[in-house]
Design a protein around this motif. Structure first.
Motif, PDB file in Angstrom:
ATOM      1  N   PHE A   1       0.851  -1.177   0.000  1.00  0.00           N
ATOM      2  CA  PHE A   1       0.000   0.000   0.000  1.00  0.00           C
ATOM      3  C   PHE A   1       0.892   1.233   0.000  1.00  0.00           C
ATOM      4  N   GLY A   2       0.636   2.112  -0.933  1.00  0.00           N
ATOM      5  CA  GLY A   2       1.454   3.309  -1.000  1.00  0.00           C
ATOM      6  C   GLY A   2       0.582   4.546  -1.070  1.00  0.00           C
ATOM      7  N   ILE A   3       1.155   5.649  -0.675  1.00  0.00           N
ATOM      8  CA  ILE A   3       0.437   6.916  -0.820  1.00  0.00           C
ATOM      9  C   ILE A   3       1.383   7.932  -1.432  1.00  0.00           C
ATOM     10  N   TYR A   4       0.866   8.651  -2.375  1.00  0.00           N
ATOM     11  CA  TYR A   4       1.628   9.692  -3.043  1.00  0.00           C
ATOM     12  C   TYR A   4       1.536  10.918  -2.183  1.00  0.00           C
ATOM     13  N   ASN A   5       2.649  11.414  -1.676  1.00  0.00           N
ATOM     14  CA  ASN A   5       2.491  12.560  -0.780  1.00  0.00           C
ATOM     15  C   ASN A   5       2.842  13.860  -1.492  1.00  0.00           C
ATOM     16  N   SER A   6       2.571  14.925  -0.792  1.00  0.00           N
ATOM     17  CA  SER A   6       2.627  16.234  -1.447  1.00  0.00           C
ATOM     18  C   SER A   6       4.010  16.531  -2.016  1.00  0.00           C
ATOM     19  N   SER A   7       5.039  15.932  -1.424  1.00  0.00           N
ATOM     20  CA  SER A   7       6.370  16.239  -1.940  1.00  0.00           C
ATOM     21  C   SER A   7       6.709  15.411  -3.180  1.00  0.00           C
TER      22      SER A   7
ATOM     23  N   SER B   1      -3.735  12.838   6.206  1.00  0.00           N
ATOM     24  CA  SER B   1      -4.087  12.528   4.828  1.00  0.00           C
ATOM     25  C   SER B   1      -3.906  11.030   4.558  1.00  0.00           C
ATOM     26  N   THR B   2      -2.829  10.456   5.089  1.00  0.00           N
ATOM     27  CA  THR B   2      -2.609   9.015   4.916  1.00  0.00           C
ATOM     28  C   THR B   2      -3.755   8.214   5.528  1.00  0.00           C
ATOM     29  N   ILE B   3      -4.130   8.585   6.740  1.00  0.00           N
ATOM     30  CA  ILE B   3      -5.216   7.847   7.407  1.00  0.00           C
ATOM     31  C   ILE B   3      -6.499   7.985   6.608  1.00  0.00           C
TER      32      ILE B   3
ATOM     33  N   VAL C   1      -2.100  -1.218  -3.749  1.00  0.00           N
ATOM     34  CA  VAL C   1      -2.951  -0.055  -3.950  1.00  0.00           C
ATOM     35  C   VAL C   1      -2.109   1.187  -3.713  1.00  0.00           C
ATOM     36  N   LEU C   2      -2.210   2.124  -4.631  1.00  0.00           N
ATOM     37  CA  LEU C   2      -1.524   3.400  -4.484  1.00  0.00           C
ATOM     38  C   LEU C   2      -2.594   4.484  -4.484  1.00  0.00           C
ATOM     39  N   VAL C   3      -2.554   5.333  -3.475  1.00  0.00           N
ATOM     40  CA  VAL C   3      -3.585   6.355  -3.357  1.00  0.00           C
ATOM     41  C   VAL C   3      -2.967   7.730  -3.593  1.00  0.00           C
ATOM     42  N   PHE C   4      -3.643   8.511  -4.407  1.00  0.00           N
ATOM     43  CA  PHE C   4      -3.265   9.914  -4.609  1.00  0.00           C
ATOM     44  C   PHE C   4      -4.289  10.764  -3.873  1.00  0.00           C
TER      45      PHE C   4
ATOM     46  N   ALA D   1      -7.610  16.196 -10.335  1.00  0.00           N
ATOM     47  CA  ALA D   1      -8.463  15.703  -9.259  1.00  0.00           C
ATOM     48  C   ALA D   1      -8.129  16.455  -7.982  1.00  0.00           C
ATOM     49  N   THR D   2      -8.749  17.617  -7.821  1.00  0.00           N
ATOM     50  CA  THR D   2      -8.449  18.420  -6.653  1.00  0.00           C
ATOM     51  C   THR D   2      -9.478  18.205  -5.562  1.00  0.00           C
ATOM     52  N   GLU D   3     -10.623  17.658  -5.927  1.00  0.00           N
ATOM     53  CA  GLU D   3     -11.656  17.450  -4.915  1.00  0.00           C
ATOM     54  C   GLU D   3     -11.682  16.022  -4.420  1.00  0.00           C
ATOM     55  N   PHE D   4     -11.103  15.105  -5.217  1.00  0.00           N
ATOM     56  CA  PHE D   4     -11.224  13.697  -4.875  1.00  0.00           C
ATOM     57  C   PHE D   4      -9.873  13.015  -4.915  1.00  0.00           C
ATOM     58  N   SER D   5      -9.814  11.892  -4.239  1.00  0.00           N
ATOM     59  CA  SER D   5      -8.592  11.108  -4.330  1.00  0.00           C
ATOM     60  C   SER D   5      -8.661  10.217  -5.562  1.00  0.00           C
ATOM     61  N   VAL D   6      -7.491   9.821  -6.031  1.00  0.00           N
ATOM     62  CA  VAL D   6      -7.399   8.900  -7.159  1.00  0.00           C
ATOM     63  C   VAL D   6      -6.783   7.617  -6.620  1.00  0.00           C
TER      64      VAL D   6
END
Lengths: 458, 616
Positions: free
Chosen positions: B117-123, B191-193, B401-404, B414-419
């Protein structure tokens, strides 16, 4: 099984089941009787061996039978066997234990039998001097590490498997690089750090690496502090992490480390104000500060802080409130006893001890306080003895309790101390009615001296 | 017996319909199951790649899909791909898993853990999602204090938080705000949670449903492995639907696929034929008509003239007390999903990221003990050939799963929703060796739906995902990882059905009009359609809905049988006064209730138990 409907059983079915159980029990008891009789009559035949196999498969906790089995092997089977036959028999026994361990991973006797088998593997197959002279043994040892890792994969907290692992590591004909053990424990800790055995193993390996100079103690200790802090902050209620931390800090001679760790724990306490281990550790480390650095720290403040923390601990962990009460008594006692002895600059232990005893006497230590001091880890043996003497002086009639106390407390340190102290206590007890402290001390010293002589003579 | 006569005819083989069909069939009803498609699974089907291409050309419109843009035709080994039309992951505890086990369908298929499981972070880097205490313990990117806060929150979320002070008054607070305010979590962790652990789709998602989802995921961990989620082999949902169909067939269900319906005619109320069935269904290329007492299908198959016969089975957002599933997204601000399916031939890794700040290398760099990690202990004396063991390649993602989170890409729309990117490889049996499918999806807000182009929206996210490809082994590892070119991509828009709450209100009005116009209970049951849900929710939602459909069908079937019997009896013995008829019906109704209770006690009958073994 959950969520499975219980099917109502007819009376007959229940009865039939009972019958079946009964017959099984009868069979087992008959077998037991048979084997015990054979053992009594020193029957070391192969038939008896097979009987032991049979019963051990049913009940591997029957240690008498394991013992009997070894007697049969040694007295009845091996004498008539060639080396390779012995080897085969042991290999059978090893697989018997393997099967048993799968079902009963925490039975001492199985692990024990395994060791015995390995230790009795004959040399061979080659003759002395041949390259495969130790071939059989090496084959087993190679497999052994695999077996123990399998066991630890199933249950990473099986302390029997861990202690067996240490045994295997120390007995392997070609020793492994001990650093691999650090990697192994780290892997186990990363899967679940609530694992006293893995931390313990790690502490053992590190100690030996430091002692051999194969690892820089200071540097690797820092890495360990880093690792353990992560565990403490992740799950502060996990005792295993705190115990490892305590081991890392050790007796607390390094003031910088002590103070740094205290600060870190305070940070954690801020986040988790109800953390029992946080508070208890802070008390302990504060005491170590007092103990080791009495002249350079603000002791009054530290004692005050301990009191506060202990008060809090009594609330969050009320089941142990008495223990916290006692620790609360200990802190000021420790401080005053240290203050009394600290100005004695000379390295004359005897004088220090007398001073300590004097101050203890003059403070009017109660029996309870004395006992606490004796059992706390913050005192050296000589201090304990001084306290003992002081206490016995004060409390006169309750010396019986003290002599036991001394024996127990001193046996932690070394055998000779223990003998000395118990003789001392006995002497004190005999001279109950003597007046001054000096006289008592004299008696104690004499008896100590005698004991030591005795010890040396032995 | 008439071979074309059924108690129930189910139209469509989507997951909900298939589970309901299997349960009814196992409960002893005669079930006919139809699908106009030549494959199982309906809108949740798993298709071969060539089938998928075909579907995108002609079949997709009926599933509400549009705006296709495709690059690449079908690939070699097309039949080794299982493209899921409804990519999803399955929590290890929950209605779907329970159904799979209780029905025995789990034996028909294979599953594997979704383990990365990964998350794309702001950086602009991908971080592993810390989902349990071991992850948090190992994680080098989170400060000590934040570790404590995160753990405290996870403990809170896995417990019974409903009555806790932390939650009081915050049930409808936006989740991210709640996390930051009540648990003092920093932006990145909140944001991750929110997006990667609780699978929120939008910053507007509220606290209580998100917490309830998270709790179930946390409690799912450990059942089949450390990860809470499973993915089924061969495209998951579609394959599972087919498994339930097989279970239905094993207990006597009849399957007719690839046949469209030409007419559904309700039987005229007649006293002349004994035991008339309520409906007669004719198929286009099938000679014999089918008859049945009740029909179950989704809204799309209902002929308009039968509207008065229908009853919507409630969805989980209806106020039923037993509904514990609060997975449905409460915000109804979106009605479509932009989807992308891409096939690649190089593995992706979550830990390596562009700026080289990757977890694994920093982990191995700091202590030399790890240098020993890869060595076989028995050979530790001999093997020292690897000069730099630090360069152990990170594990490629084969089920991950990778979440943006919203607005995490500077060029992302996609500024209102996650991808969400869901990546599967050949260990899920849905690709050939050395091939991976990436499923991207994001909701689209109502206002944008008309103008939205799925490719414009998702392309930046696909590119960002592709940058995670491991460097080619032939290149020196020091080279910056080059973005790879997918072998096949399709972007499309899937419109979501009416949102569930409005459907259930319409059902209640429907029901009231029906009771007014006709005396009979509605015998055409409409399965609830799945609203737009987070990726782990739809399979469970389908199972929950299927159970409701099942009970509704059982009630209706009993009612219809009894009324038929009473009608039959009446036609023979008492040439009917209306009042008498009503009385009889009322009587039988109550009888029916008790009979239903007695005969069918559970959604799934107990599995055949193996003979109790003697432990000899």
């Amino acid at each position: 099984m959950h969520n499975v409907k219980r099917t109502p059983q007819s009376k007959e079915a229940i009865e039939a089941r009972k019958q079946k159980e009964q017959s099984k029990i009868r069979e087992y008891l008959a077998l037991t009787d048979d084997i015990l009789n054979r053992k009594k009559s020193k029957d070391y035949s192969r038939e008896s061996l097979n009987k032991t196999t049979q019963i051990l498969q049913i009940n591997p906790e029957f240690y008498t039978v394991w013992n009997y089995r070894r007697m049969i092997l040694l007295n009845g089977i091996f004498p008539g066997c060639s080396a390779s036959e012995i080897n085969e028999q042991l290999s059978e026994d090893l697989s018997l234990t393997t099967t048993a361990l799968k079902a009963h991973p925490k039975v001492y006797w199985i692990w024990n039998h395994r060791r015995w088998c390995l230790e009795n593997v004959p040399t061979g197959p080659g003759d002395a001097g041949a390259p495969d002279h130790l071939g059989w043994r090496q084959d087993y040892w190679k497999k052994e590490m695999f077996v123990v890792e399998k066991m630890l994969d199933v249950d990473a907290r099986n302390f029997l498997a861990w202690s067996y692992r240490r045994y295997v590591l120390s007995s392997m004909p070609i020793p492994r690089n001990p650093k691999t053990e650090l990697t192994y424990t780290k892997r186990k800790i990363e899967t679940n750090f609530s694992n006293f055995s893995a931390w313990h193993q790690r502490s053992k390996v590190l100690t030996s690496l430091w002692a051999k100079g194969e690892l820089d103690e200071r540097q690797s200790k820092e890495a360990e502090f880093d690792l353990i802090k992560n565990a403490m902050f992740t799950v502060p209620e996990d005792q295993s992490a705190w115990i490892y931390h305590r081991w890392l800090v050790g007796p607390g001679h390094d003031r910088d480390i002590l103070e740094r760790e205290i600060d870190t724990i305070k940070l954690l306490l801020e986040e988790q104000p109800d953390s029992k281990w946080c508070m208890e550790s802070l008390v302990h480390y504060n005491m170590l500060l007092i103990r080791n650095h009495v002249s350079s720290v603000n002791t009054a403040e530290l004692v005050q802080e301990c009191r506060k923390l202990l008060g809090e601990l009594r609330k969050v962990d009320s089941a142990r409130r008495e223990r916290y009460n006692e620790l609360g008594i200990l802190a000021p006692c420790l401080l005053s006893s240290l203050k009394a002895t600290d100005p004695v600059q000379r390295k004359d232990l005897a004088q220090k001890r007398d001073t300590l005893a004097d101050s203890a006497v003059s403070q009017g230590l109660t029996e309870r306080e004395g006992r606490l001091l004796l059992f706390s880890d913050y005192y050296y043996p000589w201090e304990r003895r001084a306290i003992t003497v002081a206490c016995s002086y004060r409390t006169g009639r309750k010396l019986g309790a003290f002599s036991t106390c001394i024996r127990q407390s001193c046996s932690r340190n070394c055998k000779q101390n223990s003998i000395a102290a118990s003789v001392a206590a006995a002497a004190v007890l005999r001279n109950r009615n003597l007046g001054g402290l000096e006289t008592r001390e004299q008696v104690v010293r004499d008896s100590e001296h005698k004991t030591m002589e005795k010890g040396c003579a032995q | 017996m008439d071979e074309g006569a059924f108690d129930v005819v189910v139209i469509g083989t989507g997951l909900t319909e298939s589970i309901a069909a299997a349960a009814l069939s196992k409960a002893g009803f005669k079930v006919g199951h139809l699908d106009q498609n030549p494959y199982y699974g309906g809108d949740e089907a798993s298709l071969f790649l060539d089938e998928f291409v075909q579907w995108s050309k002609d079949g997709a419109q009926s599933s509400g899909c549009s705006s296709f843009s495709r690059s690449g035709e079908t690939l070699p080994q097309s039949r080794q791909y299982s493209i899921s039309l409804s990519p999803s992951i399955i929590p290890s505890t929950g209605p779907l898993i329970s159904s799979l086990i209780a029905s025995g369908v789990s034996r028909y298929g294979g599953f594997r853990l979704v383990d990365q499981f990964g998350i794309y972070n702001s950086s602009g880097t991908v971080r592993r999602v810390p989902g349990n205490k071991e992850d948090i313990f190992k994680n080098k990117n989170i400060s000590l204090v934040d570790k404590r806060r995160l753990m405290r929150f996870l403990m809170f979320a896995s417990g019974d938080f409903e009555d806790k002070n932390e939650l009081k008054g915050n049930e409808t607070t936006p989740y991210v705000d709640f996390l930051k305010r009540v648990f003092s979590l920093n932006d990145e962790i909140a944001s991750t949670i929110s997006y990667a652990l609780s699978y929120c789709l939008s910053p507007a998602d509220t606290t209580l449903p998100a917490l309830q989802r998270l709790r179930r995921y946390l409690r799912s961990a450990g059942r089949y492995g450390s990860s809470p989620f499973l993915v089924g082999h061969y495209g998951s949902s579609g394959e599972i639907a087919q498994g339930f169909c097989r279970a239905a067939a094993v207990s006597g269900g009849v399957y007719i696929l690839g046949q469209s319906i030409s007419s559904i005619i309700p039987s005229p109320p007649s006293d002349t034929t004994p035991n008339p069935r309520n409906y007669t269904i004719r198929l286009k290329d099938f000679p014999d008509p089918l008859t049945c007492d009740i029909i179950i299908s989704s809204q799309q198959y209902v002929p308009s003239e039968l509207a008065s016969h229908t009853k919507h089975v409630g969805t989980s957002v209806s106020s039923e007390a037993e509904s514990v599933e609060t997975t449905t997204v409460t915000s109804t601000n979106y009605t479509s999903i932009a989807r992308c399916i891409a096939i690649i031939d190089r593995p992706l890794t979550f830990s390596a990221s562009q700026d080289g700040q990757d977890d694994d290398s920093s982990e191995t760099a700091d202590d030399d003990e790890d240098a020993e990690l890869d060595k076989d202990p028995t050979e530790s004396q001999t093997t020292n050939s690897n000069p730099n063991p630090k360069l152990k390649p990170p594990t490629p993602v084969d089920a991950g799963v990778l979440v943006f989170p919203p607005s995490c890409l500077p060029n992302g729309l996609a500024t209102e929703f996650s991808v969400t990117a869901f990546i599967v490889g050949d260990s899920t049996m849905s690709t050939p060796k050395e091939k991976w499918i990436i499923y991207l999806s994001t909701p689209i807000s109502k206002d944008d739906t008309s103008s939205a182009d799925p490719e414009t929206i998702l392309r930046p996210y696909l590119d960002a995902t592709l940058r995670l490809a491991s460097p080619d082994s032939s290149n020196p590892p020091s080279d910056a990882p080059k973005s790879i070119k997918p072998l096949f991509t399709t972007f499309y828009l899937q419109s979501c059905p009416l949102d569930a709450s409005s459907a259930s209100t319409s059902s209640s009005t429907n029901a009231s009009t029906q009771t007014a116009t006709s005396a009979s209970t509605p015998t055409y049951l409409i399965t609830p359609s799945l609203p737009l849900l987070p990726i782990p929710s739809s399979p469970d939602e389908a199972a929950t809905n299927a159970e409701r459909v099942f009970w509704e069908a059982v009630r209706t079937l009993k009612g219809s049988r009894m009324s038929r019997q009473s009608r039959h009896r009446r036609s023979r013995s008492m040439p009917g006064g209306v009042e008498v008829e009503v009385e009889t019906e009322a009587d039988t109704e109550t009888e029916t209730e008790t009979e239903t209770e007695r005969e069918i006690e559970s959604f799934w009958p107990p599995l055949e138990q193996p003979e109790e073994e003697d432990d000899s």
